[in-house]
Write a protein that holds these residues in place. Structure first.
Motif, PDB file in Angstrom:
ATOM      1  N   ALA A 101       8.680  29.219   4.100  1.00 61.02           N
ATOM      2  CA  ALA A 101       8.688  28.983   5.545  1.00 61.02           C
ATOM      3  C   ALA A 101       9.461  27.724   5.920  1.00 61.02           C
ATOM      4  N   SER A 102       9.483  26.719   5.022  1.00 66.26           N
ATOM      5  CA  SER A 102      10.195  25.468   5.322  1.00 66.26           C
ATOM      6  C   SER A 102      11.684  25.718   5.552  1.00 66.26           C
ATOM      7  N   ALA A 145       3.583  14.194   1.398  1.00 68.14           N
ATOM      8  CA  ALA A 145       2.743  14.396   0.209  1.00 68.14           C
ATOM      9  C   ALA A 145       3.141  15.654  -0.544  1.00 68.14           C
ATOM     10  N   THR A 146       4.003  16.497   0.075  1.00 74.31           N
ATOM     11  CA  THR A 146       4.463  17.733  -0.569  1.00 74.31           C
ATOM     12  C   THR A 146       5.979  17.710  -0.722  1.00 74.31           C
ATOM     13  N   THR A 147       6.463  18.418  -1.705  1.00 74.86           N
ATOM     14  CA  THR A 147       7.910  18.447  -1.975  1.00 74.86           C
ATOM     15  C   THR A 147       8.684  19.053  -0.815  1.00 74.86           C
ATOM     16  N   HIS A 148       8.246  20.227  -0.351  1.00 73.39           N
ATOM     17  CA  HIS A 148       8.976  20.928   0.712  1.00 73.39           C
ATOM     18  C   HIS A 148       8.834  20.223   2.056  1.00 73.39           C
ATOM     19  N   LYS A 170      20.380  20.585  -2.343  1.00 72.65           N
ATOM     20  CA  LYS A 170      19.195  19.921  -2.870  1.00 72.65           C
ATOM     21  C   LYS A 170      17.961  20.361  -2.095  1.00 72.65           C
ATOM     22  N   GLY A 171      16.959  20.867  -2.809  1.00 78.97           N
ATOM     23  CA  GLY A 171      15.695  21.244  -2.193  1.00 78.97           C
ATOM     24  C   GLY A 171      15.695  22.593  -1.502  1.00 78.97           C
ATOM     25  N   ARG A 172      16.831  23.310  -1.515  1.00 82.86           N
ATOM     26  CA  ARG A 172      16.892  24.601  -0.823  1.00 82.86           C
ATOM     27  C   ARG A 172      17.380  25.680  -1.779  1.00 82.86           C
ATOM     28  N   LYS A 173      16.588  26.746  -1.913  1.00 78.80           N
ATOM     29  CA  LYS A 173      17.000  27.865  -2.759  1.00 78.80           C
ATOM     30  C   LYS A 173      17.942  28.807  -2.015  1.00 78.80           C
ATOM     31  N   ARG A 174      17.824  28.790  -0.656  1.00 78.91           N
ATOM     32  CA  ARG A 174      18.643  29.718   0.131  1.00 78.91           C
ATOM     33  C   ARG A 174      19.582  28.938   1.045  1.00 78.91           C
ATOM     34  N   TRP A 175      20.171  27.873   0.521  1.00 81.10           N
ATOM     35  CA  TRP A 175      20.997  26.991   1.345  1.00 81.10           C
ATOM     36  C   TRP A 175      22.212  27.695   1.926  1.00 81.10           C
ATOM     37  N   GLU A 176      22.705  28.778   1.250  1.00 83.59           N
ATOM     38  CA  GLU A 176      23.946  29.419   1.701  1.00 83.59           C
ATOM     39  C   GLU A 176      23.772  30.181   3.010  1.00 83.59           C
ATOM     40  N   ILE A 177      22.519  30.574   3.372  1.00 81.25           N
ATOM     41  CA  ILE A 177      22.315  31.321   4.625  1.00 81.25           C
ATOM     42  C   ILE A 177      22.617  30.427   5.827  1.00 81.25           C
ATOM     43  N   GLY A 178      22.147  29.198   5.796  1.00 78.99           N
ATOM     44  CA  GLY A 178      22.364  28.287   6.926  1.00 78.99           C
ATOM     45  C   GLY A 178      23.586  27.409   6.780  1.00 78.99           C
ATOM     46  N   LYS A 212       3.478   2.212  -0.867  1.00 80.36           N
ATOM     47  CA  LYS A 212       2.987   3.447  -1.481  1.00 80.36           C
ATOM     48  C   LYS A 212       4.055   4.539  -1.425  1.00 80.36           C
ATOM     49  N   MET A 213       4.780   4.608  -0.308  1.00 79.16           N
ATOM     50  CA  MET A 213       5.855   5.601  -0.166  1.00 79.16           C
ATOM     51  C   MET A 213       6.963   5.369  -1.185  1.00 79.16           C
ATOM     52  N   MET A 214       7.287   4.110  -1.437  1.00 75.73           N
ATOM     53  CA  MET A 214       8.364   3.791  -2.382  1.00 75.73           C
ATOM     54  C   MET A 214       8.010   4.181  -3.808  1.00 75.73           C
ATOM     55  N   GLY A 215       6.714   4.270  -4.082  1.00 80.43           N
ATOM     56  CA  GLY A 215       6.281   4.692  -5.411  1.00 80.43           C
ATOM     57  C   GLY A 215       6.055   6.181  -5.515  1.00 80.43           C
ATOM     58  N   SER A 216       6.340   6.908  -4.438  1.00 84.27           N
ATOM     59  CA  SER A 216       6.128   8.357  -4.413  1.00 84.27           C
ATOM     60  C   SER A 216       7.445   9.096  -4.592  1.00 84.27           C
ATOM     61  N   SER A 217       7.410  10.192  -5.344  1.00 86.26           N
ATOM     62  CA  SER A 217       8.630  10.975  -5.575  1.00 86.26           C
ATOM     63  C   SER A 217       9.078  11.712  -4.319  1.00 86.26           C
ATOM     64  N   GLN A 218       8.189  11.852  -3.300  1.00 90.65           N
ATOM     65  CA  GLN A 218       8.563  12.487  -2.044  1.00 90.65           C
ATOM     66  C   GLN A 218       8.849  11.460  -0.946  1.00 90.65           C
TER      67      GLN A 218
END
Length: 645
Positions: A101-102, A145-148, A170-178, A212-218
């Motif tokens: 949905a993202s 808090a979530t990747t997507h 990066k981060g999109r499996k269907r990037w070619e549609i948009g 805290k954000m700087m230590g987060s992968s997201q």
């Protein structure tokens, strides 16, 4: 017929009849076989009615059905865009955090902002955009808090500013549609409503726990993106965000990293895999005074431990690229040059190259880097011809000599051993950096004195071939040194041309050679004409070197090459003048805002020119007789791309 109804949830089942309907609609949208706009509008209305009946979340949480909604949004009308946005708005947090949905939300935001830029008077679009970003602001802590969710927010911020700083794949499996829907920035300060939304978003974000954000992968990628975006749009919010991030360096200190003691207490953010990226972005957008402050507080007292640290050294590399003060550059180089041996032992070549480039940029000529490298590898003065081999293999002289002696001993069966020329990725990167800035000195004897056997091995090796290519293509390396290398390599061109890395070396040799050497290369390749033409990579070189004309006669070929050279030189001058003009205009425009000093833009302009050079070289490949040949050349060349260090 199943989808996923949450990031890691249970499958979402749809009846076969419903799924078949959406798949049939997708085929119609993909084919775009509409007689007029009203026909497409009617289809969009029917599709939206069906989505309302089935439930927006249920449809967006399904892989196939969410793709149909994306295809609808790519070329939909303003009315459809508004209707879709109103359906998604109540569930925006769940939609943004969902795997499938993202994608729909990201495309909706891009289309929405693009429409606002092109249709300034539509208040409904502006209201919808404000509502979407208000919800994203309110729930930003949940989203990152979530990747997507994090990627959705990052893309929304980039779309707001009209500046893409992350790769669209990066981060999109269907990037070619948009693809092509991203709202590129327009001339001027941008749309006032969009600037207001971006300012509110930044103001809300700095209230979060930034450490805290700087230590987060997201969270860390979001801060990096926001820094770059605000810098490019010259937003007033940039100073506030920079201040908050710079303050985070003072919070925690660490005395050991992954169980190993560091050289004293270091800022925890610099040692974090993700946090260090944010600091790199901070350095890139800082002005001279801010860089001086970072240098005084952190990089001056901690330059040695930070440089030797496996993560923090990347911030040192970035600082070396952007440092503006000659005194600061001189201090850093004076501290790090004696540590070359330790840095290379830890495979931290980026800092070594950064120091050498920094010295060249600031005109610090008091360092003899060839002598420093010779001492680092314990080379005696009468063995300097082995420096190239030591650097490429990252092996000290005494160990290298032992290996060479062992190769001289015959095997148990009595056959002679082959002298193996070892090549490492780190050594190749180091040599590429040295060649690109013209530091060849003691290396010339080693690279020009290679045996034919070693030439074949190094040219066909994925890692070492990039070092040889950098030597041949660098404008800072003297032509005499290149010609000396080519005179030996010309005898093995027929072996190199049929391999992916080797074919690139042959083309680089061809570009660097004079007319006599080109004749020698052409004659060597003509001896194995048929086998070269039958090979994919050989055929590319045959065409790019214009050897078909060479067969007609040397004089005809020389005339053809002369004409081609004149055209290329003319084209390069045009491109260069346009690039200089563009850099000048951008520098004047940005300096007028008073955010970045002149020296930074002088450096940026220099980097842009360096980046533009490969583009000019690619233009040479347009000297093809037909469109079909051009397409074939492009497709075949892609097959020959080897992994760059």
């Amino acid at each position: 017929s199943s989808g996923i109804n949450a990031e890691y949830g249970e499958p979402c089942e749809l009846p076969k009849s419903v799924l078949d309907y959406y798949i049939s609609i997708e085929k119609v949208l993909e084919g775009e076989d509409f007689e007029n706009e009203s026909e497409r509008s009617l289809l969009e209305e029917k599709l939206l009615d069906q989505i309302k009946c089935d439930g927006i979340q249920r449809i967006l949480y399904h892989w196939d059905c969410s793709r149909v909604v994306e295809r609808m949004l790519v070329g939909c009308t303003t009315a459809t865009l508004l209707a879709t946005g109103c359906l998604i708005l109540p569930h925006i947090v769940d939609v943004a955090s969902h795997n499938f949905a993202s994608h729909v939300l990201e495309l909706l935001v891009m289309r929405l902002i693009k429409e606002i830029r092109s249709n300034n008077g539509n208040t409904e679009l502006m209201d919808l955009a404000e509502q979407i970003f208000r919800k994203l602001c309110l729930h930003v802590s949940e989203l990152i808090a979530t990747t997507h969710g994090s990627y959705s927010v990052r893309l929304a911020v980039q779309a707001l500013a009209g500046h893409r700083v992350e790769d669209e794949k990066k981060g999109r499996k269907r990037w070619e549609i948009g693809k092509g829907c991203f709202p590129e920035s327009t001339a001027g300060p941008g749309h006032p409503v969009l600037r207001k939304i971006l300012h509110k978003f930044t103001k809300r974000l700095v209230k979060e726990d930034v450490v805290k954000m700087m230590g987060s992968s997201q969270g860390a990628p979001l801060l990096s993106v926001l820094l770059m975006v605000l810098h490019r749009t010259h937003s007033k919010s940039l100073a506030q965000l920079k201040s908050v991030i710079a303050t985070s360096l003072q919070h925690d200190t660490v005395s050991e990293y992954k169980g190993v003691e560091t050289f004293g207490p270091l800022p925890a953010v610099l040692l974090h895999d993700k946090g260090s990226y944010v600091i790199q972005s901070l350095i890139k957008v800082s002005d001279k005074a801010e860089l001086e402050d970072l240098f005084t507080k952190y990089y001056k007292p901690l330059i040695i431990p930070l440089s030797l640290h496996p993560v923090a050294n990347y911030t040192v590399q970035t600082f070396l690229e952007h440092v503006m003060s000659r005194d600061a550059a001189d201090y850093i180089c004076s501290q790090l040059v004696p540590l070359f041996e330790d840095l290379l032992a830890e495979s931290i070549t980026g800092v070594v190259i950064g120091v050498i480039k920094c010295c060249h940029h600031h005109g610090l000529s008091s360092y003899n880097f060839m002598e420093v490298l010779r001492d680092a590898f314990h080379l005696p003065e009468d063995q300097t011809h082995l420096l190239f081999r030591c650097l490429l293999s990252l092996t000290t002289h005494d160990i290298l000599v032992e290996k060479i002696e062992s190769y001289k001993k015959p095997t148990q069966s009595g056959k002679p051993r082959r002298d193996r020329f070892e090549a490492t990725l780190t050594g190749s990167l180091l040599l590429q950096g040295l060649f690109n800035i013209g530091e060849i000195g003691l290396l010339e004897e080693g690279i020009c004195g290679l045996s034919e056997d070693h030439l074949v091995y190094l040219s066909c090796n994925v890692q070492s071939s990039h070092a040889l290519q950098a030597f041949l293509t660098s404008t800072a390396v003297p032509a005499t040194a290149k010609h000396r290398f080519i005179k030996t390599a010309v005898f093995v061109t027929s072996k190199l041309v049929i391999t992916p890395p080797g074919s690139r070396i042959v083309e680089a040799m061809w570009s660097a050679a004079d007319s006599d050497l080109k004749c020698a290369i052409a004659q060597a390749l003509m001896e194995r004409e048929q086998s070269i033409k039958d090979n994919t990579y050989g055929a590319i070189v045959w065409r790019n070197c214009n050897l078909k004309t060479f067969k007609l006669g040397v004089k005809t070929w020389e005339d053809s090459e002369r004409k081609k050279k004149r055209k290329i030189e003319t084209f390069e001058k045009i491109l260069k003048s346009e690039e200089d003009k563009k850099c000048e205009e951008e520098g004047t425009k940005e300096n007028g805002n008073g955010n970045v000093p002149d020296t930074a833009y002088a450096l940026a302009g220099k980097e842009e020119k360096e980046i533009s050079e490969p583009v000019v070289k690619k233009k040479k490949k347009k000297k093809v007789k037909s469109v079909e040949d051009s397409i074939l050349s492009s497709s075949k060349r892609k097959k020959g791309v080897s992994i760059n260090g």
